[in-house]
Enzyme design. Structure first.
Site, PDB file in Angstrom:
ATOM      1  NE  ARG A 188      -3.506  -2.443   0.148  1.00 32.80           N
ATOM      2  CZ  ARG A 188      -3.225  -3.635  -0.458  1.00 32.80           C
ATOM      3  NH1 ARG A 188      -2.016  -3.554  -1.309  1.00 32.80           N
ATOM      4  NH2 ARG A 188      -3.977  -4.640  -0.151  1.00 32.80           N
TER       5      ARG A 188
ATOM      6  CB  SER B  42      -8.812  -2.540   4.483  1.00 31.62           C
ATOM      7  OG  SER B  42      -9.204  -3.866   4.388  1.00 31.62           O
TER       8      SER B  42
ATOM      9  CD  GLU C  25      -5.457  -0.035   2.812  1.00 33.06           C
ATOM     10  OE1 GLU C  25      -5.308  -0.944   3.469  1.00 33.06           O
ATOM     11  OE2 GLU C  25      -6.113   0.087   1.528  1.00 33.06           O
TER      12      GLU C  25
END
Ligand SMILES: Cc1cc2nc3c(=O)[nH]c(=O)nc-3n(C[C@H](O)[C@H](O)[C@H](O)COP(=O)(O)OP(=O)(O)OC[C@H]3O[C@@H](n4cnc5c(N)ncnc54)[C@H](O)[C@@H]3O)c2cc1C
Length: 294
Positions: free
Chosen positions: A167, A217, A287
């Protein structure tokens, strides 16, 4: 190009929250985008790029910087002719949904992007985040990305040059704007590709609250753990603040029940982090990207 004053960002985010962007700009094509970035740089105006808004939490009071949309205005996917033997290059403009690019590949019997089909972001957002699912990340299939530097120069960079990691990419820190990406894929079996995509889609439906407003998420996966499991073990399944809630279906997702303010979501994220750190000794990192003041 389209310039809108005080555009409500909740209309553009999957969390369905966020106040106005003072100036919201939609360039018509990649050349207009290039000129716009050059202009914003020379005028020393702060800006941020909005893709499909599926990984963003924007504050209720909105943002002062210029928001540049890269979505339907830069939506195109094509198969390139000059690919080497056995490899097929698919080029997509940054505003194309990554799911659409994956479906395009499948329709051309090309394998590699099956697991990316269900990610709701744009190609630009997916490259920036090195998005991934079910063991495949963008970096596994990316040949190169075309970016505009903040001075308005075009560069073609490989996944290694973009330092794609979990990520992570250098796109935000270098203030690059992703304009397009080319994926390198192989011929596959049409039925196998279709079956694999359907399986991933079913798994998402079974495990994730995809029918609710969220940003996917909420937290990155901490090394050696699963964020959802840590949150569940703290007894936080269904934990609420205002209209924000830790999903009953998957504790790794914070959802908006339809009445949340950005502030509720922000508070809940902070509280979950605090409790997981206290009770499990693990630091969760969001995130989700956060815009504006909280
Ligand atoms: C239901 C749901 C499921 C999800 N599942 C997954 C999953 O399985 N895997 C996964 O990785 N993610 C998942 N996500 C998160 C999200 O879809 C990805 O992070 C996606 O890559 C974000 O793309 P976007 O276009 O929506 O980006 P945005 O949310 O608009 O932006 C995210 C960041 O990227 C930057 N950005 C966007 N476009 C560009 C560009 N062209 N140039 C430069 N910077 C840019 C923005 O400035 C921002 O910092 C999910 C989200 C939801 C809501």
């Amino acid at each position: 190009m389209k310039v809108i004053k005080d555009e409500l960002l909740r209309k553009h985010t999957s969390f369905r929250v966020g106040g106005p962007a003072k100036v919201y700009v939609v360039p018509e094509d990649e050349y207009e985008l290039e000129k716009l970035i050059e202009y914003l740089y020379t005028e020393n105006l702060e800006y941020k790029i909005l893709g499909n808004g599926t990984n963003l939490l924007v504050s209720d009071e909105g943002v002062q910087f210029v928001v540049v949309e890269i979505g339907k205005n830069l939506d195109n996917v094509e198969l390139l002719e000059d690919s080497p033997e056995g490899i097929f290059y698919v080029r997509a403009l940054a505003g194309t949904l990554i799911g659409k690019a994956a479906q395009f590949a499948a329709d051309h019997e090309l394998t590699g992007m099956e697991a990316l089909r269900g990610i709701p972001g744009t190609v630009g957002g997916a490259v920036t985040m090195n998005a991934g699912a079910y063991g495949t990340e963008i970096k596994d299939v990316l040949l190169s990305a075309e970016v505009i530097t903040k001075e308005g120069k075009r560069l073609i960079l490989s996944g290694d040059e973009l330092k794609l990691g979990y990520r992570y990419s250098i796109v935000p820190e270098q203030e690059y704007v992703v304009v397009a990406a080319t994926f390198a894929l192989k011929k596959g079996d049409k039925n196998a590709i279709k079956a694999e995509m359907e399986d991933y889609q079913q798994r998402r439906k079974d495990k994730q609250p995809i029918e609710k407003a969220s940003a996917g998420s909420t937290f990155k996966r901490p090394e050696g753990y699963f964020a959802g499991k840590l949150i569940e073990d703290c007894g936080l399944r269904g934990f609420r603040h205002g209209g924000a809630q830790v999903s009953e279906k998957h504790c790794g997702f914070v959802i908006n029940d339809g009445t949340a303010r950005a502030q509720d979501i922000y508070w809940l994220i902070g509280e979950v982090r605090k409790r997981v750190l206290l009770e499990q000794g693990v630091e969760l990192t969001p995130e989700v990207k956060i815009w504006g003041n909280f």
